[in-house]
Design a protein around this motif. Sequence first.
Motif, PDB file in Angstrom:
ATOM      1  N   ASP A 158     122.925 100.309  66.341  1.00 53.93           N
ATOM      2  CA  ASP A 158     122.950 100.379  67.808  1.00 53.93           C
ATOM      3  C   ASP A 158     123.281 101.793  68.289  1.00 53.93           C
ATOM      4  OD1 ASP A 158     122.282  97.748  68.179  1.00 53.93           O
ATOM      5  OD2 ASP A 158     124.326  97.054  68.561  1.00 53.93           O
TER       6      ASP A 158
ATOM      7  N   CYS B  55     117.805  89.840  61.747  1.00 52.00           N
ATOM      8  CA  CYS B  55     117.940  89.620  63.199  1.00 52.00           C
ATOM      9  C   CYS B  55     116.833  90.308  63.986  1.00 52.00           C
ATOM     10  CB  CYS B  55     119.306  90.090  63.661  1.00 52.00           C
ATOM     11  SG  CYS B  55     120.602  89.085  62.890  1.00 52.00           S
TER      12      CYS B  55
ATOM     13  N   PRO C   9     116.815  94.512  66.466  1.00 49.22           N
ATOM     14  CA  PRO C   9     117.752  94.237  67.575  1.00 49.22           C
ATOM     15  C   PRO C   9     117.808  95.363  68.622  1.00 49.22           C
ATOM     16  CG  PRO C   9     118.731  93.555  65.508  1.00 49.22           C
ATOM     17  CD  PRO C   9     117.472  94.314  65.158  1.00 49.22           C
TER      18      PRO C   9
ATOM     19  N   ARG D 200     118.520  89.512  69.136  1.00 49.21           N
ATOM     20  CA  ARG D 200     119.785  89.714  68.426  1.00 49.21           C
ATOM     21  C   ARG D 200     120.280  88.433  67.776  1.00 49.21           C
ATOM     22  NH1 ARG D 200     121.151  94.953  69.888  1.00 49.21           N
ATOM     23  NH2 ARG D 200     123.222  94.934  69.039  1.00 49.21           N
TER      24      ARG D 200
ATOM     25  N   LEU E 210     125.071  96.102  62.001  1.00 50.85           N
ATOM     26  CA  LEU E 210     124.296  96.174  63.245  1.00 50.85           C
ATOM     27  C   LEU E 210     124.819  97.259  64.184  1.00 50.85           C
ATOM     28  CD1 LEU E 210     122.300  94.816  65.362  1.00 50.85           C
ATOM     29  CD2 LEU E 210     124.175  93.278  65.927  1.00 50.85           C
TER      30      LEU E 210
ATOM     31  N   ARG F  96     123.848  84.389  64.867  1.00 52.15           N
ATOM     32  CA  ARG F  96     123.908  85.822  65.128  1.00 52.15           C
ATOM     33  C   ARG F  96     124.150  86.615  63.852  1.00 52.15           C
ATOM     34  NH1 ARG F  96     124.423  87.164  70.446  1.00 52.15           N
ATOM     35  NH2 ARG F  96     124.326  85.369  71.838  1.00 52.15           N
ATOM     36  N   CYS F  97     123.843  87.879  63.925  1.00 52.16           N
ATOM     37  CA  CYS F  97     124.073  88.801  62.821  1.00 52.16           C
ATOM     38  C   CYS F  97     125.544  88.747  62.410  1.00 52.16           C
ATOM     39  CB  CYS F  97     123.693  90.211  63.281  1.00 52.16           C
ATOM     40  SG  CYS F  97     123.600  91.412  61.969  1.00 52.16           S
TER      41      CYS F  97
END
Lengths: 248, 248
Positions: free
Chosen positions: A194, B169, A22, B173, A190, B210-211
């Motif tokens: 990020d 993912c 991602p 994303r 996630l 989505r995640c």
Amino acid sequence: METNNSKKFTQKYLLTAAECNPEREMPLTLVMSRIIEVATLHANAWGVGYSKLIEANQGWVLSRVTVEMTRYPRVNEQYSFTTWIENYNRHFSQRNMEICDKDGVVIGGVRTIWMVINYATREGVDISKLSYISNNISDRKSSVAPQGRLHMVTEATKSTSYTFKYTDCDINRHVNTVKYLELLMNQFPLEKYDKQLVRRLEIAFMHETRCGDTVEVNLNDNDGLDCKLSVDSGRLSHCRARFCFSPR
Amino acid sequence: METNNSKKFTQKYLLTAAECNPEREMPLTLVMSRIIEVATLHANAWGVGYSKLIEANQGWVLSRVTVEMTRYPRVNEQYSFTTWIENYNRHFSQRNMEICDKDGVVIGGVRTIWMVINYATREGVDISKLSYISNNISDRKSSVAPQGRLHMVTEATKSTSYTFKYTDCDINRHVNTVKYLELLMNQFPLEKYDKQLVRRLEIAFMHETRCGDTVEVNLNDNDGLDCKLSVDSGRLSHCRARFCFSPR
């Protein structure tokens, strides 16, 4: 100085969009897949890959992996893996790698420890008589610090039960190296990835796990930048790891 | 007859031991990865791959895949994927593939339906003006029967809840195509795959996930050789599939 090209093997790659995580970078799971792939390609180049060992019902398995990345290749970027053997003894072969961007700038390094097991007994095989290893030792060192001792996580901040499924298992009918890593990576959200990248990974594969086995995944993230994990059944660890994160 | 080589693209592969499933063959998940890879390589060969579309914040996504295999490549075996475009309209491009062994014997076929989405709106983009598609339509047909209509599984023999994790993912994303397939394959035990192979797979990706999203995986295996699955949130299907098995 190396004079024999067979001691060093380089493979170039392009990071496709479909392979990215991602964060639009090379996933750590793909780094692990490439580690196994270039080791295989190097052995194939000597004519001693899978087909040779399987005649004796034997195969190489990964025992320990240490990865350090200053940055990960980005989408549509070229990169290369170069591998060589630094050392070996009766039980283990130590194979190093260097990851470079398309200009040859080093962006990562890898140390791996491999062993040969007999598929029937599941035990290690004496590799000291494999001449293709002794003939191909390189005097090149790794810039990556050796792996430290990894402990079972006993004071977990998070414990999760997981049952291994069909697609987690490989040709040896036990859990695949990459699937252990996925399981460990999925203990973090996630949002953490990020903000932070895995700067250093230490992972040791200690005890094989079979399809259908249920394990406990134990995490200690009291220090969010230095997280310890273990995949355990009771007092037995199947796999132990350390994830060192850096802010992006 | 085809006169333009750019209409057809072939990539050769070797199935390494590390890539194999417990049956020592090419996993269906790797077939799916290769489908995406050869489509990407073919587009790159035209100079219209990822980098061109991303300038407009657009990207190709898989909508439907149908795979038929008479057998799967075995460990250490060479195989090839050949791909061409059979048709396209404003919304969809239909890309076919043929899988051959090293002697050129056809062992499998694939039909795929692709669309271009705008990453900002998540909606389909009109592809009728993409000249590189119209210039590269091939008159070669596929031997694979088109995909039938796939329904939501409402009378499930098994329902399982699943929450998508970080490694599920991708760059968009949302949940990766291969990860949906893994989730579906994991509804069946290892023992079934030891006795049977997936002769035909139909899968449709309907709604992105989505995640962190939790879904229900619904299976109807009243006919063990013709199993239907859907990945649902309430009355919405994210993905529907049909697995046709054959005894080995």
